[in-house]
Design a protein around this motif. Sequence first.
Motif, PDB file in Angstrom:
ATOM      1  N   PRO A 273       0.630  -1.096  -0.199  1.00  0.00           N
ATOM      2  CA  PRO A 273      -0.012   0.055  -0.326  1.00  0.00           C
ATOM      3  C   PRO A 273       0.520   1.517   0.078  1.00  0.00           C
ATOM      4  N   GLY A 274       0.117   2.204  -0.788  1.00  0.00           N
ATOM      5  CA  GLY A 274       0.898   2.982  -0.875  1.00  0.00           C
ATOM      6  C   GLY A 274       1.940   4.434  -1.337  1.00  0.00           C
ATOM      7  N   VAL A 275       1.771   3.677  -2.500  1.00  0.00           N
ATOM      8  CA  VAL A 275       3.245   3.051  -3.405  1.00  0.00           C
ATOM      9  C   VAL A 275       2.616   4.116  -5.077  1.00  0.00           C
ATOM     10  N   GLY A 276       1.342   4.648  -4.814  1.00  0.00           N
ATOM     11  CA  GLY A 276       0.166   5.439  -6.051  1.00  0.00           C
ATOM     12  C   GLY A 276      -0.054   3.943  -6.803  1.00  0.00           C
ATOM     13  N   LYS A 277      -0.590   2.887  -6.976  1.00  0.00           N
ATOM     14  CA  LYS A 277      -0.900   2.254  -7.335  1.00  0.00           C
ATOM     15  C   LYS A 277      -3.098   3.226  -7.715  1.00  0.00           C
ATOM     16  N   THR A 278      -3.867   3.326  -6.654  1.00  0.00           N
ATOM     17  CA  THR A 278      -5.228   4.070  -7.051  1.00  0.00           C
ATOM     18  C   THR A 278      -4.581   5.336  -7.744  1.00  0.00           C
ATOM     19  N   THR A 279      -3.665   5.899  -7.005  1.00  0.00           N
ATOM     20  CA  THR A 279      -3.677   7.483  -8.111  1.00  0.00           C
ATOM     21  C   THR A 279      -3.301   7.142  -9.679  1.00  0.00           C
ATOM     22  N   LEU A 280      -2.324   6.201 -10.057  1.00  0.00           N
ATOM     23  CA  LEU A 280      -2.057   6.110 -11.135  1.00  0.00           C
ATOM     24  C   LEU A 280      -3.521   5.492 -11.906  1.00  0.00           C
ATOM     25  N   ALA A 281      -4.419   4.423 -11.513  1.00  0.00           N
ATOM     26  CA  ALA A 281      -5.946   4.625 -11.791  1.00  0.00           C
ATOM     27  C   ALA A 281      -6.913   6.005 -11.823  1.00  0.00           C
ATOM     28  N   HIS A 282      -6.423   5.973 -11.196  1.00  0.00           N
ATOM     29  CA  HIS A 282      -7.074   8.046 -11.295  1.00  0.00           C
ATOM     30  C   HIS A 282      -7.125   8.631 -12.611  1.00  0.00           C
ATOM     31  N   ALA A 283      -5.221   8.558 -12.653  1.00  0.00           N
ATOM     32  CA  ALA A 283      -5.000   9.590 -13.685  1.00  0.00           C
ATOM     33  C   ALA A 283      -4.820   8.669 -15.163  1.00  0.00           C
ATOM     34  N   LEU A 284      -4.999   7.453 -14.837  1.00  0.00           N
ATOM     35  CA  LEU A 284      -5.692   7.308 -16.653  1.00  0.00           C
ATOM     36  C   LEU A 284      -6.569   7.618 -17.127  1.00  0.00           C
ATOM     37  N   ALA A 285      -8.056   7.196 -15.799  1.00  0.00           N
ATOM     38  CA  ALA A 285      -9.924   8.223 -15.976  1.00  0.00           C
ATOM     39  C   ALA A 285      -9.122   8.836 -16.496  1.00  0.00           C
ATOM     40  N   ALA A 286      -8.870  10.257 -15.775  1.00  0.00           N
ATOM     41  CA  ALA A 286      -8.969  11.103 -16.329  1.00  0.00           C
ATOM     42  C   ALA A 286      -8.169  12.013 -18.085  1.00  0.00           C
ATOM     43  N   THR A 287      -7.178  11.069 -18.006  1.00  0.00           N
ATOM     44  CA  THR A 287      -6.571  11.462 -19.092  1.00  0.00           C
ATOM     45  C   THR A 287      -7.324  10.827 -20.326  1.00  0.00           C
ATOM     46  N   PHE A 288      -7.882   9.908 -20.123  1.00  0.00           N
ATOM     47  CA  PHE A 288      -8.348   9.290 -21.180  1.00  0.00           C
ATOM     48  C   PHE A 288     -10.157   9.556 -21.107  1.00  0.00           C
ATOM     49  N   ALA A 289     -10.467  10.614 -20.222  1.00  0.00           N
ATOM     50  CA  ALA A 289     -11.599  10.997 -20.543  1.00  0.00           C
ATOM     51  C   ALA A 289     -13.126   9.972 -20.218  1.00  0.00           C
TER      52      ALA A 289
END
Length: 313
Positions: free
Chosen positions: A53-69
């Motif tokens: 936990p805590g190394v950015g897994k959830t952050t990556l998923a959020h960023a992918l969704a936002a970047t691809f709308a």
Amino acid sequence: MSAITQPHEEPLQQRLEAAMAQVNRVLLGKPRQVKLAFTCLIAGGHLLLEDVPGVGKTTLAHALAATFALEFQRVQFTSDLLPSDIIGVSVYERETGQFRFHPGPIFTGLLLADEINRASPKTQSALLEAMAEDQVTIDGQTHALAQPFFVVATQNPLDLNGTFPLPDSQLDRFMLRLSLDYPDAAAERALLTGSDRRDLLAQLNPQLDGNALIGLHRRAQAITASAALLDYLQALLAASRRHADIRVGLSPRAGLALLGAARAWALLSGRSHVLPEDIQALFVPLAAHRLLPARGVNGDTLARQLLAEVAVD
């Protein structure tokens, strides 16, 4: 001039590069993992992120969704989560005398299955049909999922309390398995002195959309794979099936996934053809979680052994 660099296609390529740059600004110091994640989405696959936990897994998923709308839903997997909590449920309505289907969070563009191995095997398997066929079946009725549809699942190491190993059939549905690992010193200092990741995520702008992602998938499918390249890919598959330390080798479906991912990797690299280096860059994250060891050797080690043993002609 390759199909990737023709003038009329440059804007899409530039938007793709801008999309990767945006995600890299949020997930610091992980350009290879970001490129692998983009490869997975462009190839039409699902992504498994396995790490502490805590190394950015959830952050990556959020960023992918936002970047691809992409429409985004997050499900926190727990031991008491039910399949209906993911897929949805049919509810009887007395006014009409009929059952009405209420769709669950799986009806989205990108589903984050957070800590997927904290749920029971029955709940984990609720994703199988959706990941394999882009549909779900409830009470004998089939409901198609909108396209594009991706699952990004996070998984904690199995030595943590309260985790259930994913079955082999479930693991096989994930095109790539990645580990983000701890950031290096420079990236960690930037994290400590920079903006909060939640604030950065809120500021992300879509660089591409679902239709563009589908278009990129079609372009990737048109990337050339020579007969010699296919010989090399098949040699890796064959070697996995006769290796003394591997109980079950790679299936033809794994071979198709490897070819599709290699084409997407080549597209991201600005080429119109696949190189053996593309196969090598993807082989461990694609093959390691699919290999069933006959002894105590882990899948990552076995995948690297196969790369070392199979020569490129």
